[in-house]
Design a protein around this motif. Sequence first.
Motif, PDB file in Angstrom:
ATOM      1  N   CYS A 308       0.830  -1.214   0.000  1.00 13.06           N
ATOM      2  CA  CYS A 308       0.000   0.000   0.000  1.00 13.06           C
ATOM      3  C   CYS A 308       0.857   1.254   0.000  1.00 13.06           C
ATOM      4  O   CYS A 308       0.428   2.304  -0.455  1.00 13.06           O
ATOM      5  CB  CYS A 308      -0.926   0.030   1.204  1.00 13.06           C
ATOM      6  N   ASP A 330       2.921  -2.624  -6.138  1.00 11.47           N
ATOM      7  CA  ASP A 330       1.615  -2.302  -5.556  1.00 11.47           C
ATOM      8  C   ASP A 330       0.932  -3.529  -4.963  1.00 11.47           C
ATOM      9  O   ASP A 330       1.459  -4.642  -5.022  1.00 11.47           O
ATOM     10  CB  ASP A 330       0.711  -1.613  -6.599  1.00 11.47           C
ATOM     11  N   GLY A 331      -0.230  -3.292  -4.370  1.00  9.47           N
ATOM     12  CA  GLY A 331      -0.945  -4.355  -3.677  1.00  9.47           C
ATOM     13  C   GLY A 331      -1.273  -5.523  -4.588  1.00  9.47           C
ATOM     14  O   GLY A 331      -1.207  -6.688  -4.177  1.00  9.47           O
ATOM     15  N   ALA A 332      -1.603  -5.226  -5.853  1.00 13.57           N
ATOM     16  CA  ALA A 332      -1.961  -6.293  -6.786  1.00 13.57           C
ATOM     17  C   ALA A 332      -0.776  -7.224  -7.017  1.00 13.57           C
ATOM     18  O   ALA A 332      -0.909  -8.458  -7.057  1.00 13.57           O
ATOM     19  CB  ALA A 332      -2.441  -5.687  -8.099  1.00 13.57           C
ATOM     20  N   ARG A 335      -0.240  -9.472  -4.035  1.00 15.30           N
ATOM     21  CA  ARG A 335      -1.207 -10.560  -4.015  1.00 15.30           C
ATOM     22  C   ARG A 335      -0.794 -11.649  -4.983  1.00 15.30           C
ATOM     23  O   ARG A 335      -0.835 -12.833  -4.658  1.00 15.30           O
ATOM     24  CB  ARG A 335      -2.588 -10.045  -4.389  1.00 15.30           C
ATOM     25  N   HIS A 341      -3.636 -10.025   2.531  1.00 13.93           N
ATOM     26  CA  HIS A 341      -3.574  -8.936   3.498  1.00 13.93           C
ATOM     27  C   HIS A 341      -4.977  -8.628   4.023  1.00 13.93           C
ATOM     28  O   HIS A 341      -5.832  -8.203   3.264  1.00 13.93           O
ATOM     29  CB  HIS A 341      -2.960  -7.712   2.771  1.00 13.93           C
ATOM     30  N   VAL A 342      -5.193  -8.881   5.276  1.00 10.13           N
ATOM     31  CA  VAL A 342      -6.433  -8.468   5.938  1.00 10.13           C
ATOM     32  C   VAL A 342      -6.098  -7.162   6.647  1.00 10.13           C
ATOM     33  O   VAL A 342      -5.417  -7.168   7.662  1.00 10.13           O
ATOM     34  CB  VAL A 342      -6.910  -9.529   6.957  1.00 10.13           C
ATOM     35  N   PRO A 343      -6.529  -6.023   6.087  1.00 11.39           N
ATOM     36  CA  PRO A 343      -6.039  -4.741   6.619  1.00 11.39           C
ATOM     37  C   PRO A 343      -6.639  -4.405   7.971  1.00 11.39           C
ATOM     38  O   PRO A 343      -7.660  -4.970   8.371  1.00 11.39           O
ATOM     39  CB  PRO A 343      -6.475  -3.734   5.557  1.00 11.39           C
ATOM     40  N   GLU A 349     -10.273   0.416   4.081  1.00 10.96           N
ATOM     41  CA  GLU A 349      -9.296  -0.245   3.227  1.00 10.96           C
ATOM     42  C   GLU A 349      -9.803  -1.580   2.680  1.00 10.96           C
ATOM     43  O   GLU A 349      -9.774  -1.811   1.491  1.00 10.96           O
ATOM     44  CB  GLU A 349      -8.004  -0.501   4.016  1.00 10.96           C
ATOM     45  N   GLY A 350     -10.259  -2.420   3.578  1.00  7.86           N
ATOM     46  CA  GLY A 350     -10.560  -3.789   3.184  1.00  7.86           C
ATOM     47  C   GLY A 350     -11.807  -3.938   2.343  1.00  7.86           C
ATOM     48  O   GLY A 350     -11.920  -4.865   1.550  1.00  7.86           O
ATOM     49  N   PHE A 363     -12.506  -7.876  -4.488  1.00  4.87           N
ATOM     50  CA  PHE A 363     -11.770  -6.617  -4.430  1.00  4.87           C
ATOM     51  C   PHE A 363     -10.269  -6.880  -4.225  1.00  4.87           C
ATOM     52  O   PHE A 363      -9.875  -7.551  -3.277  1.00  4.87           O
ATOM     53  CB  PHE A 363     -12.323  -5.762  -3.294  1.00  4.87           C
ATOM     54  N   GLY A 364      -9.471  -6.351  -5.132  1.00  4.53           N
ATOM     55  CA  GLY A 364      -8.035  -6.619  -5.078  1.00  4.53           C
ATOM     56  C   GLY A 364      -7.647  -7.791  -5.973  1.00  4.53           C
ATOM     57  O   GLY A 364      -6.518  -7.878  -6.430  1.00  4.53           O
ATOM     58  N   ARG A 367      -8.622  -8.379 -11.066  1.00  2.00           N
ATOM     59  CA  ARG A 367      -7.946  -8.487 -12.374  1.00  2.00           C
ATOM     60  C   ARG A 367      -7.688  -9.945 -12.743  1.00  2.00           C
ATOM     61  O   ARG A 367      -7.150 -10.222 -13.798  1.00  2.00           O
ATOM     62  CB  ARG A 367      -6.622  -7.740 -12.331  1.00  2.00           C
TER      63      ARG A 367
ATOM     64  N   ARG B 224     -13.809  -3.836 -15.780  1.00  2.00           N
ATOM     65  CA  ARG B 224     -12.854  -3.715 -14.699  1.00  2.00           C
ATOM     66  C   ARG B 224     -12.521  -2.247 -14.438  1.00  2.00           C
ATOM     67  O   ARG B 224     -12.389  -1.812 -13.301  1.00  2.00           O
ATOM     68  CB  ARG B 224     -11.594  -4.483 -15.086  1.00  2.00           C
ATOM     69  N   TYR B 227     -15.227  -0.640 -12.440  1.00  2.00           N
ATOM     70  CA  TYR B 227     -15.126  -1.170 -11.076  1.00  2.00           C
ATOM     71  C   TYR B 227     -14.042  -0.415 -10.312  1.00  2.00           C
ATOM     72  O   TYR B 227     -14.238   0.018  -9.181  1.00  2.00           O
ATOM     73  CB  TYR B 227     -14.797  -2.654 -11.179  1.00  2.00           C
ATOM     74  N   ALA B 238      -8.683   2.361   0.182  1.00  2.00           N
ATOM     75  CA  ALA B 238      -9.025   1.000  -0.227  1.00  2.00           C
ATOM     76  C   ALA B 238      -8.462   0.713  -1.620  1.00  2.00           C
ATOM     77  O   ALA B 238      -7.981  -0.387  -1.894  1.00  2.00           O
ATOM     78  CB  ALA B 238     -10.538   0.815  -0.217  1.00  2.00           C
ATOM     79  N   LYS B 240      -5.775   1.915  -2.920  1.00  2.00           N
ATOM     80  CA  LYS B 240      -4.339   1.652  -2.776  1.00  2.00           C
ATOM     81  C   LYS B 240      -4.115   0.239  -2.255  1.00  2.00           C
ATOM     82  O   LYS B 240      -3.220  -0.472  -2.700  1.00  2.00           O
ATOM     83  CB  LYS B 240      -3.714   2.656  -1.804  1.00  2.00           C
ATOM     84  N   TYR B 241      -4.937  -0.146  -1.285  1.00  2.00           N
ATOM     85  CA  TYR B 241      -4.838  -1.486  -0.703  1.00  2.00           C
ATOM     86  C   TYR B 241      -5.009  -2.543  -1.792  1.00  2.00           C
ATOM     87  O   TYR B 241      -4.320  -3.559  -1.805  1.00  2.00           O
ATOM     88  CB  TYR B 241      -5.897  -1.636   0.384  1.00  2.00           C
ATOM     89  N   ALA B 242      -5.928  -2.279  -2.734  1.00  2.00           N
ATOM     90  CA  ALA B 242      -6.214  -3.278  -3.761  1.00  2.00           C
ATOM     91  C   ALA B 242      -5.247  -3.200  -4.929  1.00  2.00           C
ATOM     92  O   ALA B 242      -5.361  -3.971  -5.877  1.00  2.00           O
ATOM     93  CB  ALA B 242      -7.648  -3.097  -4.259  1.00  2.00           C
ATOM     94  N   GLY B 243      -4.298  -2.266  -4.885  1.00  8.65           N
ATOM     95  CA  GLY B 243      -3.352  -2.153  -5.986  1.00  8.65           C
ATOM     96  C   GLY B 243      -3.896  -1.369  -7.167  1.00  8.65           C
ATOM     97  O   GLY B 243      -3.458  -1.556  -8.299  1.00  8.65           O
TER      98      GLY B 243
END
Lengths: 533, 363
Positions: A308, A330-332, A335, A341-343, A349-350, A363-364, A367, B224, B227, B238, B240-243
């Motif tokens: 993040c 980045d977060g993606a 993953r 990651h459980v924020p 965030e989550g 979510f996250g 893609r 996407r 979304y 959020a 940022k958290y998800a990339g």
Amino acid sequence: MTQAPAIELKGISKAFGPVQANKDINVRVMPGTIHGIIGENGAGKSTLMSILYGFYKADAGEIFVAGRKTDIPNSQAAIAAGIGMVFQHFKLVQNFTVLENVILGAEDGPMLRPSLARARGVLKQLSEDYELSVDPDQLIENLSVGHQQRVEILKALYRQADILILDEPTGVLTPAEADHLFRILDGLRAQGKTIILITHKLREIMEITDTVSVMRRGGMTATVKTAETSPEQLAELMVGRKVLLQVHKTPARPGAPVLQIDDLRHTDRHGVERLRGVSLTVHAGEVLGIAGVAGNGQSELLEAIGGCVDASGSILLNGKALPLSGPGSDGAARRAAGIAHVPEDRQTEGLIMPFTAWENTVFGYHRDPACQTGPLMNNAAIKQQAQDKMTRYDVRPPNPALAARNFSGGNQQKIVLAREIERDPDVLLIGQPTRGVDIGAIEFIHKEIIRLRDAGKAILLVSVELDEIFALSDRIAVMFDGKIMGERAPESTDQTELGLLMAGVTASQAGDPIAAVDASLHQKERREARAHD
Amino acid sequence: MDKMPAWADAVLVPLISILLAALLSALVILAIGESPLDALTLMIEGALMRSSGWGYTLYYTTNFIFTGLCVAVAFHARMFNIGGEGQAMIGGLGVALVCLFIPFPHWSVALLVATLAAAVFGALWALIPAYLQAKRGSHIVITTIMFNFIAAAVLNYVLVNLLRPTGAMDPATATFPAATHLPTFQDMFATPDNPLFRGAPANVTFFLAVLACVAFWLVMWRTRLGYEIRAFGHSESAAKYAGISPVRITVVAMLMSGGLAGMMALNTTMGEAERLVLNATEGAGFIGIAVALMGRSHPVGIFLAALLFGFLYQGGAELALWTSIPRELITVIQALVILFTGALDNMVRMPLERVFLALRKGA
């Protein structure tokens, strides 16, 4: 006792729209006692206290103060009736001195000087009486959280409060500071003050209160003498069924190192260095717990590992270095590499609160090719898997079309957990897993974490609840001011030792622990203040 | 848990807002000594009872659909694009350039290329504020307002100094070649014995606008990108958290927004004037804000809101033409509608929520 109760509430009810926050509450608080009010989040504790302090008006019911029926339409009336409140989030002016804050709203006249002089005298007396020492000329922004809380208490006492309400007072304190607070409360009780302590921590209730009232779903389920009850009984009264307070687990069988962090650093946008060279290793099949008072870099540690925020230093995942800034950091990307990651904050965030549950379950991971058909998202498939997950994790109500904000805290957390766990990650970062979660769901979440550990995942747990850290961790690392102060095995340490580490004091300095804690906290705040300038 | 049913939120709230605005407008008309009922009749007859009236109403509607969608895209990414006006002006410049300098064989090809030009020019005009917002944190409201002024000045310079045919007194380009003439509703629907839409400017771009509504819905709720834009709009942390890259979403959403604003120029420049004039946008960029607010940033709502404002524009013009009600009063009426549907939304919503709550309790 023939004495009139300090506070008596009769038949208090309050509804917010269709939600009955308080229904027919009856309680008597005897003078010179510490009365605990315990209940889960949303049980109605805060609403009840807000009614008592004049923030809300009850729909029905009566309030008696010292035997006299009293109307409390606003907070001035509450103060006049001798009720003082210490909020969870302090209401202090940061760039005023302690003295200025204490007289704010209680000035004697249009000129400040006489008020300040009088307050100085009163404050000196109060701090001698109750171990409430604070430098009256210090600016609030230079004080530690514990000292700021003392200022709040002084404010109430200065207004001649006989009844003091404290709302979750230990949430932001180190164990050492919490002990000091309890000593202060003890002193106040000895002087005949009445204290109402609102908390969700069973340990505190058992430690300090004389009487305890339990709230559940807006109602008062019981009022009992603390000496005649047990944590197990209180938990059962809170939840309405038997609860397992202990987490049952077998010893960990750690495997190879999975997550290796070395000299991790991060500076936030205000220029404060939040991570100052953190090094950690998490092995497969173990839970590494990070203990610490909120705001000492734990959040940033999770965010840096979760992608993040940018960082420097190195993170190795299964021996391979991860990029810490620029593309692929980045977060993606994290993953994809196998870090779930459980924020800490599921609401900002989550989850996307207005999104439906099914939208949130990817979510996250949206893609992922499985979520796509051609240029469009495969909503039918996403809804299907969401339904599956919600059934398996017992999310209630199991309706994927409901917006995330319509679920309770525990069920929101289950949605996040389901999403992150179901991808079969190598590493699970999990922050404040049970914050704002009801006891029933806590049991489920704790079991789930241990199940994952036993399945060979490397788990990094951040929690401000020391009990939770002790219950789940195989190793405990303590963070203070952006650094790891030390690592301990849960069976060979205790709350006192961890408490000192959480305040930045190592064993070698511990000759005079209180002074060392004060000095250490002061140093931290000075560093942060400098960075802001 | 929701306070009132979705249909009440989507239909009843705007409807009551419009009624309140109409009521207040009626009082104003009464105060200047005219009959509100006559005024309303005149507006309805002028805008909705004749096919030529419809031709004007739908012409304005087309503009407002594009600018409404423009504002709505940005809303979804939690940005306030006030620059629709400027982006539409520059979009018009793009349309004019391709129409003037590319010899097109047929209007359909011309429309295709001009659409592209309009969108690209509008998007590029939104790119600089978007970049400044994403990278430097300059507030998009401030920068897009400034860019409206810059756009007006640029257009003024280009029209007066570069594109004005020699000898012409008018700050406008030459008339576009005949091959770029877009079929109007009259061309399409009038028959010799039934002269529909006579003289009205509504043209084929109306269908393009409807198409844009459909595309908007598809992108926002089925892809996407949509979304990610919606997720970013609800919570940046959020995202940022998800990339999801905030920079990328900010820029892409503003490019889409600017592109939609630019496409409005197709209607005014290519469809109606058939040359680029100085004030082709006529404030439609700002009306787009009201349209997006009233339409709840949803294409169906935007279509209906655009239709309402189209009616107000055309009906207002009729009023000014046939009564002693001054032109300015039309602006007052439009402003009241904007005030009630946009700014005072909660004034209607909150009591309505209470009514529904009471109904439910009673049930």
